[in-house]
Each structure stands twice: as structure tokens, then as C-alpha cells.
Write a protein that holds these residues in place. Structure first.
Motif, PDB file in Angstrom:
ATOM      1  N   ARG A   1      -8.343   8.214   6.057  1.00 20.79           N
ATOM      2  CA  ARG A   1      -9.570   9.699   5.896  1.00 20.79           C
ATOM      3  C   ARG A   1     -10.399   9.304   5.649  1.00 20.79           C
ATOM      4  N   ARG A   2     -10.819   8.120   4.760  1.00 20.49           N
ATOM      5  CA  ARG A   2     -12.179   7.880   4.395  1.00 20.49           C
ATOM      6  C   ARG A   2     -12.293   6.831   6.312  1.00 20.49           C
TER       7      ARG A   2
ATOM      8  N   ALA B   1       0.438   7.394  -0.364  1.00 17.81           N
ATOM      9  CA  ALA B   1      -1.177   8.218  -0.934  1.00 17.81           C
ATOM     10  C   ALA B   1      -1.914   7.150  -0.733  1.00 17.81           C
ATOM     11  N   ASP B   2      -2.024   5.895  -0.895  1.00 17.43           N
ATOM     12  CA  ASP B   2      -3.051   4.991  -0.300  1.00 17.43           C
ATOM     13  C   ASP B   2      -3.902   4.977   0.720  1.00 17.43           C
ATOM     14  N   ARG B   3      -2.224   4.760   1.685  1.00 18.62           N
ATOM     15  CA  ARG B   3      -2.593   4.792   3.164  1.00 18.62           C
ATOM     16  C   ARG B   3      -3.173   5.907   3.816  1.00 18.62           C
ATOM     17  N   ASP B   4      -2.944   7.372   2.889  1.00 17.51           N
ATOM     18  CA  ASP B   4      -3.572   8.899   3.298  1.00 17.51           C
ATOM     19  C   ASP B   4      -5.293   8.460   3.334  1.00 17.51           C
ATOM     20  N   ASP B   5      -5.156   8.506   1.680  1.00 18.65           N
ATOM     21  CA  ASP B   5      -6.753   8.303   1.267  1.00 18.65           C
ATOM     22  C   ASP B   5      -7.671   7.179   2.329  1.00 18.65           C
ATOM     23  N   ARG B   6      -7.115   6.076   2.895  1.00 17.76           N
ATOM     24  CA  ARG B   6      -7.679   5.016   2.919  1.00 17.76           C
ATOM     25  C   ARG B   6      -7.840   5.401   4.651  1.00 17.76           C
TER      26      ARG B   6
ATOM     27  N   TYR C   1      -4.928  14.771   9.098  1.00 20.15           N
ATOM     28  CA  TYR C   1      -6.284  15.235   8.002  1.00 20.15           C
ATOM     29  C   TYR C   1      -7.013  16.430   8.596  1.00 20.15           C
TER      30      TYR C   1
ATOM     31  N   GLU D   1       0.517  -0.785  -0.326  1.00 20.06           N
ATOM     32  CA  GLU D   1      -0.121   0.032  -0.280  1.00 20.06           C
ATOM     33  C   GLU D   1       0.570   1.151   0.370  1.00 20.06           C
TER      34      GLU D   1
END
Length: 223
Positions: A25-26, A18-23, A63, A15
Motif C-alpha cells: 500500500r505504501r 500484514a507487513d507485506r500489505d502495509d508495504r 487496497y 515478512e
């Protein structure tokens, strides 16, 4: 934000950062909807939100600066969901449809979304009285939504005339005020009325507001 993102570009378990940040935050947004929509914003804490999101407390500040910022982000997503439901329905309306039928087609998906009690509580309960910033956001969003809905109806009914005795912006405010109060009381009642009854009732109200005005304007142009 008050803390810098972690080691940009570093990947763990396949991962990316960037993907980890998106996850994360989601996960926070989803947790915010569940917590604000159940126990309420005022009872929420950063620790409790992070526990619900299943992330470490320190990640919250990557975030959001404070819980109010998360509330506004969750609120924005709820409003986007409501708006998208109406915007998607307008493409299915047939040209020449009566204004009441148009209103029903727009309101049915709107009130279907309102049946999510977490969303309804955030939109109509939890954003009230938080702060001047949140209050202004709420008022602006309600005005914009009323203008959007009235604009869709005018596409089929014709323009609503403005004049010394009629302000179209106030008309949009009045329309969305009625819809919002109905949505709020419907939620608070535990959705006791059938959705189709709620939709039909509000559609009748909107048709009775818009149709006479546009018909009057049309008759005036013809005379």
C-alpha cells in the motif's frame, strides 16, 4: 475492496502478511504521488501505477477500488503533510509575537512543503474537475485548512468578531483562497520567486486582514 487480501498470516522471507500489505500500500501511495504529480491523474492507469510501485497489477485492487480512490488517498497524505508543517510551527511561536511575525512562522514551513512539485501538482491541479466526490473533498479540505490557519492567528491576535457585516467562515475561505492561488501560481512559475518573498507577502496579507479586525474588537471592549 473488490478482491480479498491474500492468505492472512502467511509469511514470506520473514515478512508477515500484514507487513507485506502495509508495504504494498505504501508503494502504491508513493507511486501515486510520483505519477499523479508528474504525468498527471488523467494519464494514469492501474497498470502504469503498479509498474511504478513495482507490484503485480492484481494487488492494486486489494487496497483501492479504482484510481480515483488512490488519488484521494494521495491527496489526503499531501494535505496532512501541509497541515503538520503548520501545526508543528505553532509550537515554536513565542507568546506576544506580532501577528505578521506569527504568520511568517506558520507560512514558512508550509511553503517549504509546497516546493515539492509532485505534491503541489496533486493538491492544486490534479484534484480539480475529476468528479463531484473529489471536488467536494477539495472544497471541504480547503475550508478546514483556512479555519485552522485563522484559528492559529486568532490565538495571538485575539478573536475576530462576527456580525451582520462579517462572516468568519467566509473570511477563512478568502484567506485560504489567496494562499492556495499563490501556491498554485508559484508552482506553475517553476518557483521563480524566492520562498522568503512569497512567505513575507502572504504574511503581510494575513496580518492586514486579521489585525485591524481584532484591534477594532479590542477597542470596542475597552470603550
Amino acid at each position: 475492496m473488490s478482491a480479498a487480501p491474500e492468505a492472512a498470516g502467511r509469511a514470506y522471507g520473514g515478512e508477515s502478511a500484514a507487513d507485506r500489505d502495509d508495504r504494498r500500500r505504501r508503494q502504491l501511495l508513493d507511486a501515486g504521488l510520483r505519477v499523479f504529480g508528474s504525468t498527471g491523474y488523467r494519464a494514469a492507469t492501474v497498470r502504469g501505477l503498479c509498474r511504478e510501485a513495482k507490484i503485480a497489477d492484481r494487488h492494486f485492487y486489494q487496497y483501492f477500488d479504482k484510481t480515483e480512490d488512490l488519488l484521494l488517498a494521495v491527496y489526503a497524505e499531501c494535505i496532512a503533510h501541509l497541515t503538520d508543517s503548520v501545526s508543528g510551527a505553532i509550537t515554536e511561536v513565542e507568546t506576544g509575537s506580532e501577528i505578521r511575525a506569527v504568520a511568517e512562522q506558520l507560512l514558512e514551513p508550509f511553503f517549504r512543503v509546497v516546493e515539492d512539485p509532485h505534491l503541489a501538482r496533486v493538491v492544486w491541479m490534479e484534484v480539480l474537475g475529476v468528479s463531484p466526490r473529489v471536488e467536494q473533498t477539495y472544497l471541504t479540505v480547503m475550508q478546514q485548512f483556512g479555519t485552522l490557519l485563522l484559528g492559529y492567528l486568532r490565538t495571538f491576535a485575539g478573536d475576530v468578531p462576527s456580525g451582520p457585516d462579517l462572516d468568519v467562515d467566509l473570511l477563512a475561505t478568502a484567506a485560504i483562497g489567496g494562499i492556495s492561488h499563490t501556491a498554485m501560481t508559484w508552482y506553475q512559475s517553476g518557483y521563480v520567486a524566492e520562498r522568503r518573498i512569497v512567505v513575507a507577502t502572504i504574511a503581510t496579507m494575513l496580518a492586514n486582514i486579521v489585525a485591524p479586525l481584532t484591534n477594532t474588537e479590542f477597542e470596542g471592549r475597552e470603550s
